[in-house]
Design a protein around this motif. Structure first.
Motif, PDB file in Angstrom:
ATOM      1  N   GLU A 107       9.821   9.082  -3.474  1.00  0.00           N
ATOM      2  CA  GLU A 107      10.750   7.971  -2.993  1.00  0.00           C
ATOM      3  C   GLU A 107      10.271   7.255  -1.679  1.00  0.00           C
ATOM      4  O   GLU A 107      10.384   8.064  -0.829  1.00  0.00           O
ATOM      5  CB  GLU A 107      12.018   8.107  -3.592  1.00  0.00           C
ATOM      6  N   VAL A 108      10.125   5.803  -1.827  1.00  0.00           N
ATOM      7  CA  VAL A 108       9.794   5.563  -0.236  1.00  0.00           C
ATOM      8  C   VAL A 108      11.175   4.417  -0.334  1.00  0.00           C
ATOM      9  O   VAL A 108      11.219   3.796  -1.297  1.00  0.00           O
ATOM     10  CB  VAL A 108       8.738   4.713  -0.105  1.00  0.00           C
ATOM     11  N   ARG A 109      11.729   3.982   0.514  1.00  0.00           N
ATOM     12  CA  ARG A 109      12.048   2.872   1.281  1.00  0.00           C
ATOM     13  C   ARG A 109      11.874   2.661   2.235  1.00  0.00           C
ATOM     14  O   ARG A 109      11.720   3.131   2.868  1.00  0.00           O
ATOM     15  CB  ARG A 109      13.930   2.950   0.289  1.00  0.00           C
ATOM     16  N   PHE A 110      12.951   1.094   2.473  1.00  0.00           N
ATOM     17  CA  PHE A 110      12.558   0.678   3.956  1.00  0.00           C
ATOM     18  C   PHE A 110      13.956   0.358   4.277  1.00  0.00           C
ATOM     19  O   PHE A 110      14.829  -0.547   3.454  1.00  0.00           O
ATOM     20  CB  PHE A 110      11.476  -0.906   4.158  1.00  0.00           C
ATOM     21  N   GLN A 121      12.748   0.979   9.760  1.00  0.00           N
ATOM     22  CA  GLN A 121      12.368   2.164   9.762  1.00  0.00           C
ATOM     23  C   GLN A 121      11.208   2.301   7.526  1.00  0.00           C
ATOM     24  O   GLN A 121      12.338   2.457   6.934  1.00  0.00           O
ATOM     25  CB  GLN A 121      12.881   3.210   9.887  1.00  0.00           C
ATOM     26  N   VAL A 122      10.745   2.824   7.870  1.00  0.00           N
ATOM     27  CA  VAL A 122      10.130   3.571   6.108  1.00  0.00           C
ATOM     28  C   VAL A 122      10.603   5.153   6.186  1.00  0.00           C
ATOM     29  O   VAL A 122      10.386   5.986   6.933  1.00  0.00           O
ATOM     30  CB  VAL A 122       8.912   3.536   6.339  1.00  0.00           C
ATOM     31  N   MET A 123      11.642   5.146   5.368  1.00  0.00           N
ATOM     32  CA  MET A 123      11.886   6.133   4.612  1.00  0.00           C
ATOM     33  C   MET A 123      11.065   7.456   2.873  1.00  0.00           C
ATOM     34  O   MET A 123      10.597   6.310   2.169  1.00  0.00           O
ATOM     35  CB  MET A 123      13.381   6.763   4.370  1.00  0.00           C
ATOM     36  N   VAL A 124      10.819   8.009   3.668  1.00  0.00           N
ATOM     37  CA  VAL A 124       9.875   8.926   2.692  1.00  0.00           C
ATOM     38  C   VAL A 124       9.412  10.414   2.200  1.00  0.00           C
ATOM     39  O   VAL A 124      10.497  10.888   2.605  1.00  0.00           O
ATOM     40  CB  VAL A 124       8.553   9.068   2.783  1.00  0.00           C
ATOM     41  N   ASP A 125      10.935  10.176   0.890  1.00  0.00           N
ATOM     42  CA  ASP A 125      11.289  11.153   1.097  1.00  0.00           C
ATOM     43  C   ASP A 125      12.347  11.761   1.301  1.00  0.00           C
ATOM     44  O   ASP A 125      12.772  12.769   1.991  1.00  0.00           O
ATOM     45  CB  ASP A 125      11.092  12.344   0.324  1.00  0.00           C
ATOM     46  N   ASN A 126      13.125  10.385   1.955  1.00  0.00           N
ATOM     47  CA  ASN A 126      14.583  10.949   2.720  1.00  0.00           C
ATOM     48  C   ASN A 126      14.205  11.133   4.200  1.00  0.00           C
ATOM     49  O   ASN A 126      14.629  11.305   5.193  1.00  0.00           O
ATOM     50  CB  ASN A 126      16.236  11.656   2.555  1.00  0.00           C
ATOM     51  N   ALA A 127      12.530  11.496   4.792  1.00  0.00           N
ATOM     52  CA  ALA A 127      12.383  11.929   5.633  1.00  0.00           C
ATOM     53  C   ALA A 127      11.318  10.524   6.256  1.00  0.00           C
ATOM     54  O   ALA A 127      10.996   9.389   6.002  1.00  0.00           O
ATOM     55  CB  ALA A 127      10.794  12.591   4.918  1.00  0.00           C
ATOM     56  N   PRO A 128      12.064  11.019   7.717  1.00  0.00           N
ATOM     57  CA  PRO A 128      11.868   9.073   8.977  1.00  0.00           C
ATOM     58  C   PRO A 128       9.726   8.497   8.894  1.00  0.00           C
ATOM     59  O   PRO A 128       9.501  10.410   8.686  1.00  0.00           O
ATOM     60  CB  PRO A 128      12.234   9.660   9.642  1.00  0.00           C
ATOM     61  N   LYS A 150       0.516  -1.620   0.117  1.00  0.00           N
ATOM     62  CA  LYS A 150       0.213   0.180   0.056  1.00  0.00           C
ATOM     63  C   LYS A 150       1.221   1.166   0.679  1.00  0.00           C
ATOM     64  O   LYS A 150       0.758   2.455  -0.794  1.00  0.00           O
ATOM     65  CB  LYS A 150      -1.035   0.042   1.102  1.00  0.00           C
ATOM     66  N   ILE A 151       1.869   1.308   0.658  1.00  0.00           N
ATOM     67  CA  ILE A 151       2.631   2.432   0.557  1.00  0.00           C
ATOM     68  C   ILE A 151       4.229   2.916  -0.510  1.00  0.00           C
ATOM     69  O   ILE A 151       3.831   3.642  -1.239  1.00  0.00           O
ATOM     70  CB  ILE A 151       4.222   2.525   1.719  1.00  0.00           C
ATOM     71  N   ILE A 152       3.716   1.835  -1.377  1.00  0.00           N
ATOM     72  CA  ILE A 152       4.580   1.481  -2.370  1.00  0.00           C
ATOM     73  C   ILE A 152       3.680   1.875  -3.794  1.00  0.00           C
ATOM     74  O   ILE A 152       4.568   2.798  -4.304  1.00  0.00           O
ATOM     75  CB  ILE A 152       5.186   0.616  -2.737  1.00  0.00           C
ATOM     76  N   GLU A 153       2.429   1.492  -3.820  1.00  0.00           N
ATOM     77  CA  GLU A 153       1.640   2.325  -4.964  1.00  0.00           C
ATOM     78  C   GLU A 153       1.420   3.528  -4.129  1.00  0.00           C
ATOM     79  O   GLU A 153       1.172   4.156  -5.025  1.00  0.00           O
ATOM     80  CB  GLU A 153       0.739   0.983  -4.436  1.00  0.00           C
ATOM     81  N   TRP A 154       0.686   3.562  -2.417  1.00  0.00           N
ATOM     82  CA  TRP A 154       0.561   5.259  -3.172  1.00  0.00           C
ATOM     83  C   TRP A 154       2.155   6.341  -3.463  1.00  0.00           C
ATOM     84  O   TRP A 154       1.560   7.365  -3.742  1.00  0.00           O
ATOM     85  CB  TRP A 154       1.008   5.241  -1.419  1.00  0.00           C
ATOM     86  N   ALA A 155       3.502   6.116  -2.982  1.00  0.00           N
ATOM     87  CA  ALA A 155       4.036   6.955  -3.504  1.00  0.00           C
ATOM     88  C   ALA A 155       4.437   6.420  -4.443  1.00  0.00           C
ATOM     89  O   ALA A 155       5.058   7.417  -5.181  1.00  0.00           O
ATOM     90  CB  ALA A 155       5.809   6.095  -2.740  1.00  0.00           C
ATOM     91  N   GLN A 156       3.951   6.264  -5.465  1.00  0.00           N
ATOM     92  CA  GLN A 156       4.045   6.152  -6.921  1.00  0.00           C
ATOM     93  C   GLN A 156       3.010   6.628  -7.598  1.00  0.00           C
ATOM     94  O   GLN A 156       3.901   7.208  -8.166  1.00  0.00           O
ATOM     95  CB  GLN A 156       4.072   4.250  -7.765  1.00  0.00           C
ATOM     96  N   THR A 166       3.117   4.180   9.165  1.00  0.00           N
ATOM     97  CA  THR A 166       3.194   4.558   8.392  1.00  0.00           C
ATOM     98  C   THR A 166       2.021   4.817   7.183  1.00  0.00           C
ATOM     99  O   THR A 166       2.056   6.463   7.399  1.00  0.00           O
ATOM    100  CB  THR A 166       3.982   4.160   7.268  1.00  0.00           C
ATOM    101  N   CYS A 167       0.971   4.356   7.556  1.00  0.00           N
ATOM    102  CA  CYS A 167      -0.137   4.171   7.106  1.00  0.00           C
ATOM    103  C   CYS A 167      -0.524   4.750   7.719  1.00  0.00           C
ATOM    104  O   CYS A 167      -1.931   5.817   7.257  1.00  0.00           O
ATOM    105  CB  CYS A 167      -0.722   2.355   6.177  1.00  0.00           C
ATOM    106  N   GLU A 168      -0.568   4.829   9.062  1.00  0.00           N
ATOM    107  CA  GLU A 168      -1.449   5.587  10.201  1.00  0.00           C
ATOM    108  C   GLU A 168      -1.342   6.979   9.904  1.00  0.00           C
ATOM    109  O   GLU A 168      -1.918   8.013  10.410  1.00  0.00           O
ATOM    110  CB  GLU A 168      -1.560   4.443  11.603  1.00  0.00           C
ATOM    111  N   LEU A 169       0.372   6.781  10.260  1.00  0.00           N
ATOM    112  CA  LEU A 169       0.518   8.680  10.619  1.00  0.00           C
ATOM    113  C   LEU A 169      -0.032   9.276   8.711  1.00  0.00           C
ATOM    114  O   LEU A 169      -0.237  10.757   9.045  1.00  0.00           O
ATOM    115  CB  LEU A 169       2.255   9.105   9.918  1.00  0.00           C
TER     116      LEU A 169
END
Length: 244
Positions: A188-191, A208-215, A177-183, A235-238
């Protein structure tokens, strides 16, 4: 050896009444052997050695309870969905008994009020509640037998807490879900695995999930996959992505 370890000498304690009431509220039954349930609440972080050099914690009951819980849920789903495939049944069972779901369920029914652990380790309660719930299942099985344990699983865990129709139609793969949302959002998302703690019998991963280098969310689990799913769930909750 099993019974020698589990049959701890009975002792009177002020906490007995509190623990009995808690088990009655959680499981809807009155314990016959309170020591089984006391052991089910003791995390390895505070376990003490008995006279034979064995550290008495809930890990063995957790192992047993994991198997009994999986069997009870499988039994229930097999009868609930008589015409669905093995793959479907396996997927739905996984959604009910995965680590993230069990942690949330255990917190909801009050397991956090009775678990005993090293409180200096601040994040422990986030990852041990589901394990403690499995240990309680193991205790109920030894105390009351399989049929009573299955009744607890169905009447106290599944029916009040899961909408099976919603569960069947939902996507519980939070990492996807996170990867699809980021696309969709062009992000950019990484674990990342931040830490791996090696215990005597298991490892504990911190992800930890990083989205555009932000934790974003931080998750924990006894495998890399489970830690990443826990981090993805948080992360989905956040990011308010929990709605389908």
């Amino acid at each position: 050896m099993v019974w020698k370890i589990l049959k701890i000498p009975k002792r009177k304690a002020k906490t007995d009444e509190k623990l009995i009431r808690a088990i009655e509220n959680i499981a809807g039954l009155s314990p016959s052997n309170i020591e089984l349930y006391r052991l089910a609440t003791v995390h390895s972080s505070i376990a003490k050695e008995n006279g034979e050099g064995f550290k008495e914690s809930n890990e063995r009951l957790e192992y047993l309870g994991d198997a009994i819980l999986g069997a009870a849920v499988a039994d229930y789903l097999f009868k609930k969905f008589p015409y669905r495939t093995e793959g479907f049944l396996t997927e739905i069972r996984s959604r009910i008994v995965n680590r993230e779901a069990l942690n949330l369920l255990a917190r909801k029914i009050g397991v956090g009020n009775i678990v005993q652990y090293d409180q200096k380790n601040a994040h422990l309660q986030q990852v041990i509640l589901g394990n403690t719930l499995e240990a309680i299942v193991g205790a109920i099985y030894l105390d009351k037998g399989y049929l009573r344990t299955k009744k607890f699983v169905i009447d106290k865990l599944i029916n009040p807490n899961y909408d099976l129709d919603e569960l069947v139609n939902s996507n519980s793969n939070y990492k996807s879900k996170i990867i699809e949302w980021a696309q969709r959002e062009g992000k950019e998302v990484r674990f990342e695995i931040l830490n791996v703690k090696k215990g005597k019998n298991h490892k504990e991963f911190t992800a930890q999930v990083m989205v555009d280098n932000a934790p974003q969310g931080t998750g924990y689990g006894n495998s890399k996959k489970k830690a990443e799913q826990d981090a993805a769930f948080k992360t989905c909750e956040l990011l308010n992505l929990m709605e389908p």
